[in-house]
Design a protein around this motif. Structure first.
Motif, PDB file in Angstrom:
ATOM      1  N   TYR A  60       4.374 -10.567 -65.174  1.00  0.00           N
ATOM      2  CA  TYR A  60       5.519 -10.395 -64.283  1.00  0.00           C
ATOM      3  C   TYR A  60       5.072  -9.839 -62.929  1.00  0.00           C
ATOM      4  CZ  TYR A  60       9.483 -11.333 -67.436  1.00  0.00           C
ATOM      5  OH  TYR A  60      10.429 -11.938 -68.249  1.00  0.00           O
ATOM      6  N   THR A  61       4.155  -8.881 -62.965  1.00  0.00           N
ATOM      7  CA  THR A  61       3.692  -8.253 -61.726  1.00  0.00           C
ATOM      8  C   THR A  61       2.946  -9.236 -60.840  1.00  0.00           C
ATOM      9  OG1 THR A  61       3.490  -6.116 -62.860  1.00  0.00           O
ATOM     10  CG2 THR A  61       2.356  -6.353 -60.756  1.00  0.00           C
ATOM     11  N   VAL A  62       2.048 -10.012 -61.428  1.00  0.00           N
ATOM     12  CA  VAL A  62       1.274 -10.990 -60.658  1.00  0.00           C
ATOM     13  C   VAL A  62       2.196 -12.012 -60.001  1.00  0.00           C
ATOM     14  CG1 VAL A  62      -0.399 -12.875 -60.796  1.00  0.00           C
ATOM     15  CG2 VAL A  62      -0.841 -10.730 -62.006  1.00  0.00           C
ATOM     16  N   LEU A  63       3.102 -12.588 -60.798  1.00  0.00           N
ATOM     17  CA  LEU A  63       3.998 -13.611 -60.269  1.00  0.00           C
ATOM     18  C   LEU A  63       4.942 -13.039 -59.207  1.00  0.00           C
ATOM     19  CD1 LEU A  63       4.912 -15.575 -63.537  1.00  0.00           C
ATOM     20  CD2 LEU A  63       3.303 -16.249 -61.740  1.00  0.00           C
ATOM     21  N   ALA A  64       5.491 -11.868 -59.475  1.00  0.00           N
ATOM     22  CA  ALA A  64       6.426 -11.256 -58.533  1.00  0.00           C
ATOM     23  C   ALA A  64       5.724 -10.881 -57.234  1.00  0.00           C
ATOM     24  CB  ALA A  64       7.059 -10.019 -59.163  1.00  0.00           C
ATOM     25  N   THR A  65       4.504 -10.362 -57.339  1.00  0.00           N
ATOM     26  CA  THR A  65       3.756  -9.960 -56.148  1.00  0.00           C
ATOM     27  C   THR A  65       3.422 -11.152 -55.273  1.00  0.00           C
ATOM     28  OG1 THR A  65       2.761  -8.099 -57.347  1.00  0.00           O
ATOM     29  CG2 THR A  65       1.691  -8.789 -55.310  1.00  0.00           C
ATOM     30  N   MET A  66       2.843 -12.189 -55.868  1.00  0.00           N
ATOM     31  CA  MET A  66       2.399 -13.346 -55.097  1.00  0.00           C
ATOM     32  C   MET A  66       3.589 -14.097 -54.487  1.00  0.00           C
ATOM     33  SD  MET A  66      -0.778 -12.973 -55.302  1.00  0.00           S
ATOM     34  CE  MET A  66      -1.297 -14.465 -54.454  1.00  0.00           C
ATOM     35  N   LEU A  67       4.632 -14.308 -55.288  1.00  0.00           N
ATOM     36  CA  LEU A  67       5.790 -15.036 -54.777  1.00  0.00           C
ATOM     37  C   LEU A  67       6.501 -14.224 -53.694  1.00  0.00           C
ATOM     38  CD1 LEU A  67       7.485 -17.586 -55.036  1.00  0.00           C
ATOM     39  CD2 LEU A  67       8.835 -16.448 -56.807  1.00  0.00           C
ATOM     40  N   GLY A  68       6.685 -12.934 -53.943  1.00  0.00           N
ATOM     41  CA  GLY A  68       7.345 -12.087 -52.952  1.00  0.00           C
ATOM     42  C   GLY A  68       6.552 -11.974 -51.667  1.00  0.00           C
ATOM     43  N   ALA A  69       5.229 -11.811 -51.795  1.00  0.00           N
ATOM     44  CA  ALA A  69       4.376 -11.674 -50.616  1.00  0.00           C
ATOM     45  C   ALA A  69       4.388 -12.942 -49.774  1.00  0.00           C
ATOM     46  CB  ALA A  69       2.954 -11.336 -51.042  1.00  0.00           C
ATOM     47  N   PRO A  92      -1.681 -23.319 -52.762  1.00  0.00           N
ATOM     48  CA  PRO A  92      -2.832 -22.828 -52.000  1.00  0.00           C
ATOM     49  C   PRO A  92      -3.526 -23.931 -51.195  1.00  0.00           C
ATOM     50  CG  PRO A  92      -3.468 -23.131 -54.275  1.00  0.00           C
ATOM     51  CD  PRO A  92      -1.993 -23.437 -54.206  1.00  0.00           C
ATOM     52  N   PHE A  93      -2.730 -24.814 -50.604  1.00  0.00           N
ATOM     53  CA  PHE A  93      -3.260 -25.926 -49.815  1.00  0.00           C
ATOM     54  C   PHE A  93      -2.483 -26.039 -48.516  1.00  0.00           C
ATOM     55  CE2 PHE A  93      -4.215 -27.016 -54.195  1.00  0.00           C
ATOM     56  CZ  PHE A  93      -5.510 -27.505 -54.136  1.00  0.00           C
ATOM     57  N   SER A  94      -3.160 -26.540 -47.489  1.00  0.00           N
ATOM     58  CA  SER A  94      -2.494 -26.896 -46.250  1.00  0.00           C
ATOM     59  C   SER A  94      -2.404 -28.416 -46.195  1.00  0.00           C
ATOM     60  CB  SER A  94      -3.275 -26.378 -45.038  1.00  0.00           C
ATOM     61  OG  SER A  94      -2.706 -26.874 -43.841  1.00  0.00           O
ATOM     62  N   PHE A  95      -1.221 -28.935 -45.859  1.00  0.00           N
ATOM     63  CA  PHE A  95      -1.013 -30.384 -45.810  1.00  0.00           C
ATOM     64  C   PHE A  95      -0.762 -30.874 -44.388  1.00  0.00           C
ATOM     65  CE2 PHE A  95       0.330 -28.760 -49.929  1.00  0.00           C
ATOM     66  CZ  PHE A  95      -0.309 -29.618 -50.811  1.00  0.00           C
ATOM     67  N   LYS A  96      -0.898 -29.982 -43.423  1.00  0.00           N
ATOM     68  CA  LYS A  96      -0.546 -30.320 -42.038  1.00  0.00           C
ATOM     69  C   LYS A  96      -1.518 -31.323 -41.433  1.00  0.00           C
ATOM     70  CE  LYS A  96       0.983 -28.112 -37.769  1.00  0.00           C
ATOM     71  NZ  LYS A  96       1.153 -26.830 -37.049  1.00  0.00           N
ATOM     72  N   ASP A  97      -2.822 -31.100 -41.615  1.00  0.00           N
ATOM     73  CA  ASP A  97      -3.852 -32.009 -41.082  1.00  0.00           C
ATOM     74  C   ASP A  97      -4.717 -32.480 -42.241  1.00  0.00           C
ATOM     75  OD1 ASP A  97      -3.144 -31.689 -38.293  1.00  0.00           O
ATOM     76  OD2 ASP A  97      -3.941 -29.662 -38.465  1.00  0.00           O
ATOM     77  N   GLY A  98      -4.126 -33.256 -43.148  1.00  0.00           N
ATOM     78  CA  GLY A  98      -4.847 -33.628 -44.353  1.00  0.00           C
ATOM     79  C   GLY A  98      -4.702 -32.531 -45.393  1.00  0.00           C
ATOM     80  N   ILE A  99      -5.299 -32.732 -46.544  1.00  0.00           N
ATOM     81  CA  ILE A  99      -5.217 -31.749 -47.619  1.00  0.00           C
ATOM     82  C   ILE A  99      -6.442 -30.845 -47.564  1.00  0.00           C
ATOM     83  CG2 ILE A  99      -5.085 -31.403 -50.109  1.00  0.00           C
ATOM     84  CD1 ILE A  99      -3.773 -34.128 -50.345  1.00  0.00           C
ATOM     85  N   GLU A 100      -6.212 -29.547 -47.401  1.00  0.00           N
ATOM     86  CA  GLU A 100      -7.299 -28.574 -47.336  1.00  0.00           C
ATOM     87  C   GLU A 100      -6.957 -27.385 -48.226  1.00  0.00           C
ATOM     88  OE1 GLU A 100      -9.595 -25.607 -44.159  1.00  0.00           O
ATOM     89  OE2 GLU A 100      -7.949 -26.895 -43.500  1.00  0.00           O
ATOM     90  N   PHE A 101      -7.903 -27.020 -49.113  1.00  0.00           N
ATOM     91  CA  PHE A 101      -7.700 -25.837 -49.956  1.00  0.00           C
ATOM     92  C   PHE A 101      -7.882 -24.603 -49.094  1.00  0.00           C
ATOM     93  CE2 PHE A 101      -9.217 -22.385 -52.658  1.00  0.00           C
ATOM     94  CZ  PHE A 101      -8.218 -22.363 -53.637  1.00  0.00           C
ATOM     95  N   THR A 102      -6.875 -23.763 -49.018  1.00  0.00           N
ATOM     96  CA  THR A 102      -6.918 -22.571 -48.171  1.00  0.00           C
ATOM     97  C   THR A 102      -6.837 -21.279 -48.965  1.00  0.00           C
ATOM     98  OG1 THR A 102      -4.509 -22.646 -47.910  1.00  0.00           O
ATOM     99  CG2 THR A 102      -5.840 -23.800 -46.254  1.00  0.00           C
ATOM    100  N   GLY A 103      -6.510 -21.381 -50.262  1.00  0.00           N
ATOM    101  CA  GLY A 103      -6.181 -20.172 -51.001  1.00  0.00           C
ATOM    102  C   GLY A 103      -4.790 -19.717 -50.568  1.00  0.00           C
ATOM    103  N   PHE A 104      -4.324 -18.629 -51.137  1.00  0.00           N
ATOM    104  CA  PHE A 104      -3.000 -18.118 -50.760  1.00  0.00           C
ATOM    105  C   PHE A 104      -3.155 -17.206 -49.554  1.00  0.00           C
ATOM    106  CE2 PHE A 104      -2.150 -19.285 -55.191  1.00  0.00           C
ATOM    107  CZ  PHE A 104      -0.988 -20.027 -55.005  1.00  0.00           C
ATOM    108  N   GLN A 105      -2.932 -17.771 -48.357  1.00  0.00           N
ATOM    109  CA  GLN A 105      -3.017 -17.022 -47.124  1.00  0.00           C
ATOM    110  C   GLN A 105      -1.627 -16.749 -46.596  1.00  0.00           C
ATOM    111  OE1 GLN A 105      -5.471 -19.529 -44.649  1.00  0.00           O
ATOM    112  NE2 GLN A 105      -7.370 -18.738 -45.530  1.00  0.00           N
ATOM    113  N   GLY A 106      -1.507 -15.710 -45.783  1.00  0.00           N
ATOM    114  CA  GLY A 106      -0.204 -15.361 -45.251  1.00  0.00           C
ATOM    115  C   GLY A 106       0.646 -14.686 -46.300  1.00  0.00           C
ATOM    116  N   LEU A 107       0.297 -13.434 -46.629  1.00  0.00           N
ATOM    117  CA  LEU A 107       1.007 -12.686 -47.655  1.00  0.00           C
ATOM    118  C   LEU A 107       1.480 -11.364 -47.046  1.00  0.00           C
ATOM    119  CD1 LEU A 107      -1.543 -13.289 -50.554  1.00  0.00           C
ATOM    120  CD2 LEU A 107       0.607 -14.507 -50.186  1.00  0.00           C
TER     121      LEU A 107
END
Length: 311
Positions: A60-69, A92-107
Motif C-alpha cells: 500500500y505504501t509503495v503504490l500510494a507513494t509513487m502514484l501520489g508523488a 516510466p516511458f516518454s512517448f513525446k519523441d519516440g519511446i524512451e525509458f526514463t524511469g519514474f521522473q517528476g515526483l
C-alpha cells in the motif's frame, strides 16, 4: 570564492540494453522502501504486532507513494503533460519523441504525502488491527528515513537544483542540468552524450563551456542532511519517550519538522516547473508546505482522540 566547490557530472545509471537504463535515482527509491520495510518490521516486532500485516502495508505504501508523488508533480508543476504526453504520467516511458525509458521522473513530495495518508486510510479500512493514527504515527518514521535517500537520488540526477550560490562557501556546478543532451553533443561535436559531458569537465578545449555553468546551492543535499535529523528526532521520541502513546503526536511532529525543512530550503531552490502558486514572493513548494505544518501543530497540541485506541 567557493571554499568547497565541485563540478557535478556523474554517470546517472547503467545502460542495460537499447534505450533501457537502470537509473541510480530509481535505486535510491528501492533503498528507501527497503529501509522503511525494516524500520516498520522492527516497530511491529517491538509492539508485538503480527508481521502478517507488514507486507500489505509495504505494498500500500509503495503504490500510494509513487502514484501520489507522480500525480502531485503533474498537478502542481507540469500540467502540460496531460495534453502533451499523457501516458508518461503513469508509465516510466516518454512517448513525446519516440519511446524512451526514463524511469519514474517528476515526483512531488507533497503529492507523495497526500498519497501516503490516503493509502493508509484505505489500508486501515481493510486491516483493522490498530487505528489509522497509530499507523501514521509509525509510518512517518520510515518515510523520514526514505526522504534522505530520495534527495540523494535527486542530487545524482542533477535535478531539484539550488539557486546560484554567489560567494557562498558551498557551490556545485551541475553540468548535466545546464546543458541538455542534444545541446551538449552539438556544442562538443561528440555523439556519445556521457562522453560529451565528461569532455566539458576534463578537456581544456571545452573550458569555455565549463565556465558558463554557474555555481549553485546543492539544495538536494541540504534537504537530505536535514532529513537525517528529522528521522533521528522521530526515532528518539518513539523509542525513548512515552510520546508514541500520545495519538497523533509523532505524525504531527513529522509534518512540522519535514515541511519546515522543505519551506526553508525552498528559499535557495530553483522552481521545479511552472509556479502556479507564487503569492508574496513564496514558491509553490512553500505554499504547499504551510497546510502540512498547520496540520502538524493541530495533531501535536490540539487533537484529543475520543478513545485511546481503536481495535
Amino acid at each position: 570564492m567557493h571554499a568547497l566547490k565541485y563540478d557535478w557530472n556523474p554517470v546517472t545509471g547503467i545502460d542495460i540494453v537499447g534505450n533501457f537504463k537502470l537509473h541510480f535515482y530509481s535505486l535510491m527509491w528501492v533503498i528507501a522502501f527497503i529501509a522503511g520495510w525494516y524500520i516498520m518490521k522492527r516497530i511491529f516486532t517491538k509492539e508485538k504486532v503480527s508481521l502478517d500485516y507488514l507486507d500489505p502495508l509495504f505494498i500500500y505504501t509503495v503504490l500510494a507513494t509513487m502514484l501520489g508523488a507522480r500525480l502531485g508533480h503533474v498537478l502542481f508543476y507540469q500540467r502540460e503533460l496531460i495534453s502533451q504526453d499523457f501516458w508518461s504520467i503513469f508509465l516510466p516511458f516518454s512517448f513525446k519523441d519516440g519511446i524512451e525509458f526514463t524511469g519514474f521522473q517528476g515526483l512531488a513530495s507533497h503529492g507523495a504525502a497526500i498519497g501516503i495518508i490516503l493509502g493508509m486510510y484505505l489500508y486501515r479500512k481493510k486491516y483493522k488491527y490498530k487505528s489509522l493514527l497509530w499507523i501514521l504515527d509509525r509510518i512517518v518514521i520510515a518515510v523520514a528515513s526514505g526522504a534522505v535517500f530520495i534527495r540523494i537520488g535527486n542530487f545524482i540526477n542533477s535535478e531539484i537544483i539550488g539557486r546560484k550560490s554567489g560567494d557562498f562557501a558551498l557551490g556545485v556546478r551541475f553540468i548535466q542540468d545546464h546543458y541538455y543532451k542534444s545541446q551538449i553533443t552539438q556544442l562538443t561535436g561528440i555523439r556519445d552524450v556521457q562522453k560529451a559531458y565528461n569532455a566539458v569537465t576534463e578537456n581544456p578545449e571545452f573550458a569555455s563551456l565549463l565556465e558558463k555553468v554557474p555555481y549553485r546551492h546543492p539544495a538536494q543535499l541540504y534537504e537530505s542532511f536535514s532529513y537525517i535529523f528529522v528521522f533521528i528526532i522521530l526515532w528518539y521520541f518513539y523509542s525513548k519517550t512515552t510520546k508514541k502513546d500520545q495519538t497523533g503526536f509523532l505524525f504531527g511532529l513529522f509534518l512540522i519538522l519535514l515541511w519546515t525543512v522543505r519551506f526553508i530550503v525552498e528559499f535557495v531552490k530553483e522552481p521545479q516547473g511552472k509556479e502556479y502558486i507564487n503569492w508574496f514572493g513564496l514558491q509553490t513548494g512553500q505554499w504547499l508546505s504551510i497546510p502540512f505544518i498547520l496540520i502538524g501543530l493541530y495533531f501535536m497540541f490540539v487533537f484529543k482522540p475520543k478513545k485511546a485506541s481503536v481495535n
